[in-house]
Design an enzyme around this catalytic site. Sequence first.
Site, mmCIF file in Angstrom:
data_model
loop_
_atom_site.group_PDB
_atom_site.id
_atom_site.type_symbol
_atom_site.label_atom_id
_atom_site.label_comp_id
_atom_site.label_asym_id
_atom_site.label_seq_id
_atom_site.Cartn_x
_atom_site.Cartn_y
_atom_site.Cartn_z
ATOM 1 N N SER A 138 0.856 -1.190 0.000
ATOM 2 C CA SER A 138 0.000 0.000 0.000
ATOM 3 C C SER A 138 0.885 1.231 0.000
ATOM 4 O O SER A 138 2.033 1.185 0.478
ATOM 5 C CB SER A 138 -0.893 -0.005 1.254
ATOM 6 O OG SER A 138 -1.550 1.234 1.415
ATOM 7 N N TYR A 151 -2.891 -1.572 10.180
ATOM 8 C CA TYR A 151 -2.901 -1.819 8.740
ATOM 9 C C TYR A 151 -1.641 -1.227 8.097
ATOM 10 O O TYR A 151 -0.946 -1.903 7.329
ATOM 11 C CB TYR A 151 -4.140 -1.205 8.110
ATOM 12 C CG TYR A 151 -4.168 -1.327 6.604
ATOM 13 C CD1 TYR A 151 -4.667 -2.468 5.995
ATOM 14 C CD2 TYR A 151 -3.686 -0.302 5.788
ATOM 15 C CE1 TYR A 151 -4.686 -2.587 4.609
ATOM 16 C CE2 TYR A 151 -3.694 -0.416 4.406
ATOM 17 C CZ TYR A 151 -4.190 -1.557 3.818
ATOM 18 O OH TYR A 151 -4.191 -1.672 2.448
#
Length: 247
Positions: A138, A151
């Site tokens: 990400s 996350y």
Amino acid sequence: MKTSGNTILVSGGGSGIGLALAQRWHDAGNIVIITGRNAAKLEDAVAGHANMHAAQLDVTDPDAVQAFALDIVGKFPALNVLVNNAGIMGYEDAAAARDLRLAEDTVVTNLLGPIRLTDALIDHLTAQDDSAIVNVTSGLAFVPLPKAPTYSATKAALHSYTQALRIQLEGKVELIELAPPAVRTDLTPGQSTREGYMPLDAFADEVTALFAGEPTPEEILVQNVLPLRDAEANGNVPQVLAMLKNL
């Protein structure tokens, strides 16, 4: 990584980024196997696609991962590309003691899942020609989203893990990192229609074009993710963090 003629396994391929890329790889002339927890969703996703196959898998279950790897290699001995895409994301308030189940589930799914699935298939992949592992991280691996600390941390860890594996597997398996920006998917509530997020089809089209580069880039980075990926090099991490704080 070859653009066609592969047998590709995509974890978390029943929806979102995983499914969008799986469909494009299928259409480019690859055999694609998608996995996920929801068997009905997977079957719906592969319907009408001759060379797409569904296989149920919970990447948080280490015994299931081992059994799955043995089974899938038996059914698809030409398997040569693993795409570690399965992941979850949730928002956390870490300013006070809290229930850590979400944080723990995030670590198991986003980090241990790819490590376990890679380990279960690595002996097979190293024996294949034109083999590759694609780890989906990400933009938040490079600058964290403050309200999603676990996350962001798992994606940073997977980025580091990918770099290390690239060295260890040099000459045996190609290691590619795909770092998406904020994309309109169902990863979090309301994300699929959130203004300012990249449309899924536009993201998948740009990613497909980048994969066609020769040689394939070690990092697949669409234009929208570059402000995050380059923040440290550009010396503007505090400014990007301040922007993310307000999302």
